[in-house]
Design an enzyme around this catalytic site. Structure first.
Site, PDB file in Angstrom:
ATOM      1  N   HIS B 171       0.841  -1.200   0.000  1.00 53.15           N
ATOM      2  CA  HIS B 171       0.000   0.000   0.000  1.00 53.15           C
ATOM      3  C   HIS B 171       0.880   1.255   0.000  1.00 53.15           C
ATOM      4  CE1 HIS B 171      -3.561   2.434   1.587  1.00 53.15           C
ATOM      5  NE2 HIS B 171      -2.537   3.212   1.903  1.00 53.15           N
ATOM      6  N   GLU B 172       1.869   1.285   0.888  1.00 55.16           N
ATOM      7  CA  GLU B 172       2.723   2.477   0.985  1.00 55.16           C
ATOM      8  C   GLU B 172       3.532   2.689  -0.297  1.00 55.16           C
ATOM      9  OE1 GLU B 172       2.202   4.629   3.114  1.00 55.16           O
ATOM     10  OE2 GLU B 172       0.956   3.376   4.381  1.00 55.16           O
ATOM     11  N   HIS B 175       1.572   4.225  -3.042  1.00 50.49           N
ATOM     12  CA  HIS B 175       1.441   5.695  -2.999  1.00 50.49           C
ATOM     13  C   HIS B 175       2.537   6.343  -3.851  1.00 50.49           C
ATOM     14  CE1 HIS B 175      -1.943   6.412  -0.456  1.00 50.49           C
ATOM     15  NE2 HIS B 175      -1.440   5.779   0.593  1.00 50.49           N
ATOM     16  N   TYR B 186      -4.558  14.365  -2.908  1.00 52.04           N
ATOM     17  CA  TYR B 186      -4.891  13.644  -1.673  1.00 52.04           C
ATOM     18  C   TYR B 186      -5.941  14.374  -0.857  1.00 52.04           C
ATOM     19  CZ  TYR B 186      -3.787  10.106   1.855  1.00 52.04           C
ATOM     20  OH  TYR B 186      -3.831   9.033   2.731  1.00 52.04           O
ATOM     21  N   GLU B 195      -6.152   6.527  -2.085  1.00 48.45           N
ATOM     22  CA  GLU B 195      -6.143   5.508  -1.034  1.00 48.45           C
ATOM     23  C   GLU B 195      -6.589   4.149  -1.566  1.00 48.45           C
ATOM     24  OE1 GLU B 195      -5.339   4.781   2.088  1.00 48.45           O
ATOM     25  OE2 GLU B 195      -4.098   6.520   1.729  1.00 48.45           O
ATOM     26  N   ASP B 268      -9.514  13.763   8.127  1.00 46.66           N
ATOM     27  CA  ASP B 268      -8.860  12.758   7.292  1.00 46.66           C
ATOM     28  C   ASP B 268      -8.817  13.196   5.813  1.00 46.66           C
ATOM     29  OD1 ASP B 268      -7.683  10.305   6.510  1.00 46.66           O
ATOM     30  OD2 ASP B 268      -9.638   9.325   6.311  1.00 46.66           O
ATOM     31  N   HIS B 273      -9.686   7.822   3.834  1.00 42.08           N
ATOM     32  CA  HIS B 273      -9.612   6.414   4.244  1.00 42.08           C
ATOM     33  C   HIS B 273     -10.995   5.819   4.506  1.00 42.08           C
ATOM     34  CE1 HIS B 273      -5.526   7.855   5.270  1.00 42.08           C
ATOM     35  NE2 HIS B 273      -5.154   6.627   4.924  1.00 42.08           N
TER      36      HIS B 273
HETATM   37 ZN   LIG Z   1      -2.569   5.225   2.171  1.00 38.01          ZN
END
Ligand SMILES: [Zn+2]
Lengths: 87, 373
Positions: B171-172, B175, B186, B195, B268, B273
């Site tokens: 996931h990271e 990005h 974002y 996301e 957020d 998310h």
């Molecule tokens: Zn993320």
């Protein structure tokens, strides 16, 4: 001094909110100094990072917003103390 | 619903906040971006063929290497990044399990992007992969800072070490892939898409590595990350958004799976998310409908969408849905895949946007279809 910290965002997006009153605490002077420094540090410097935590620090009717990883040492120590969670 | 269709900017070293400004400027044309994408596709096809015929070592010259260049650092519970280098590419395993897990997971992620999509690292040009572990004390988070991945140890009470789940590391790193491709802003829906793309490829990297079909996969994000005693299986469920956890301390998984549950919030970054559950579920529905290995057709359609150059950094769900339909049609024609893409968006309540007349590569709209979801 009443100090509030709210955290949002992060990979898990689990929100946290906590407050403390410095009155009667042995570390009151330290916390007031941290809050003053945190509130006057200015906005977070640097781009929004995906999954970074964002924080709102409120004391004396003033609110400062900051975000990982662009925190000052004072902001980080204050957030850790108030939230009681790793920061 | 915004009609903004700023041209995608293809640029590999400018940080995202600068790209954002640049995307509003007049000159970075879609045609240039599209041409470069076509060249890139042709290069990838050539590379695939060469790899098949003469093996990976036969590709020389400017082409990026088929091997990752990984460096893992130890932040030693401090704030400064990247911290001390503890394992470089090809070095023997360290004593520290977090270091080795990060190293192995970066390798698995690199491998999946290379083998499944012929992508060479984050930027498709062999960018070195850098990660730091043991960031701060008891830190319940992991993030991508624009240059590298950063992992906390967790506090051991709610979260364990963030290097544990492969899909979190995937996931990271994704990005980073998004930063170097569609560069989705974002915030709000484009942020939720950013996301979601990270969850989709994070999960696909785990499925590819474990050799799991769409049916066998758990479709969870962050399985194994919650400490013992926390009531939950993971942080997010693509198969059943909103069901990953229900715990006195964590609260209840807030993700919606359809537009009926869309959450409007300023927290957020506008709920990135939370509302990511909607495109996550659309992807799951597509993968389940097509069957087999999700990284093959469903993943290819999403990958083509992310890297194809037709998405604006400010794309909304409806724009992204239209782009996935166009990508399915471009790669597989107007058959089962295309129909399954449209059906999965329909099931989550998203109506693909009507493309503007000059937006190359998007499908022609059916007359009478509403413009807004
Ligand atoms: Zn993320």
């Amino acid at each position: 001094m009443r100090i509030e910290v709210a955290r949002s965002g992060g990979f898990a997006a689990i929100e946290r909110h906590a407050a403390l009153d410095t009155a009667g605490r042995p570390d009151a002077d330290r916390l007031v100094a941290l809050a003053e420094a945190a509130l006057t540090a200015g906005p977070a410097r640097g781009p929004v990072v995906p999954d970074g935590f964002t924080y709102e620090i409120t004391a004396d009717g003033r609110t400062a917003r900051c975000a990982d990883p662009h925190l000052t040492a004072e902001q980080r120590e204050l957030i850790r103390t108030v939230l009681g969670e790793g920061a | 619903m915004t009609a903004d269709r700023a041209p995608a900017v293809f640029c590999t070293i400018v940080p995202p906040h600068v790209l954002d400004k640049m995307s509003g400027s007049a000159d970075a044309g879609v045609s240039g971006a599209a041409r470069r994408t076509l060249e890139q596709d042709a290069l990838q096809r050539t590379r695939r063929r060469l790899t098949t015929v003469i093996g990976a070592t036969g590709v020389t010259g400017a082409a990026a290497s088929d091997r990752p260049v990984r460096t893992i650092h130890d932040a030693k519970h401090q704030d400064a990044l990247p911290g001390r280098k503890v394992r470089g590419e090809g070095d023997k395993a360290a004593e520290d399990a977090s270091v080795n897990r990060a190293y192995d997971a970066l390798g698995a992620t690199f491998e999946t992007y290379l083998k499944a999509y012929a992508r060479h690292s984050i930027d498709d040009a062999g960018l070195p992969l850098v990660a730091s572990v043991h960031y701060l004390q008891d830190y319940n988070n992991a993030f991508w800072n624009g240059q590298q991945m950063v992992f906390g140890d967790g506090d051991g009470r709610i979260f364990l070490d963030f290097t544990l789940p492969l899909d979190v590391i995937g996931h990271e790193l994704t990005h980073g892939v998004t930063q170097y491709s569609a560069n989705l802003d974002y915030f709000g829906q484009s942020g939720a898409l950013n996301e979601s793309v990270s969850d989709v490829f994070g999960s696909l990297i785990k499925q590819f590595t474990l050799g799991q079909s769409a049916e066998q996969a758990d479709w969870l994000i962050g399985a194994g990350l919650l400490a013992p005693g926390v009531n939950g299986h993971a942080l997010r469920s693509m198969k059943a958004p909103g069901t990953a956890y229900d715990d006195p301390d964590l609260g209840t998984d807030p993700q919606p799976g359809t537009m009926a549950g869309y959450v409007s919030t300023s927290r957020d970054n506008g709920g990135v998310h939370i509302n990511s559950g909607i495109p996550n579920h659309a992807f799951y529905l597509l993968a389940a409908e097509l069957g087999g290995n999700a990284w093959e057709q469903a993943g290819q359609i999403w990958y083509d969408t992310l890297t194809g150059g037709s998405l604006s950094p400010h794309a909304q769900f409806a724009d992204f849905a239209a782009a996935t339909a166009a990508a399915a049609k471009a790669r597989y024609g107007e058959g089962d895949q295309y129909r399954a893409v449209l059906a999965s968006w329909s099931q989550v309540g998203v109506t693909p946007a009507v493309p503007s007349p000059d937006s190359a590569g998007l499908p022609r709209q059916q007359p009478g279809q509403p413009q807004e979801a």
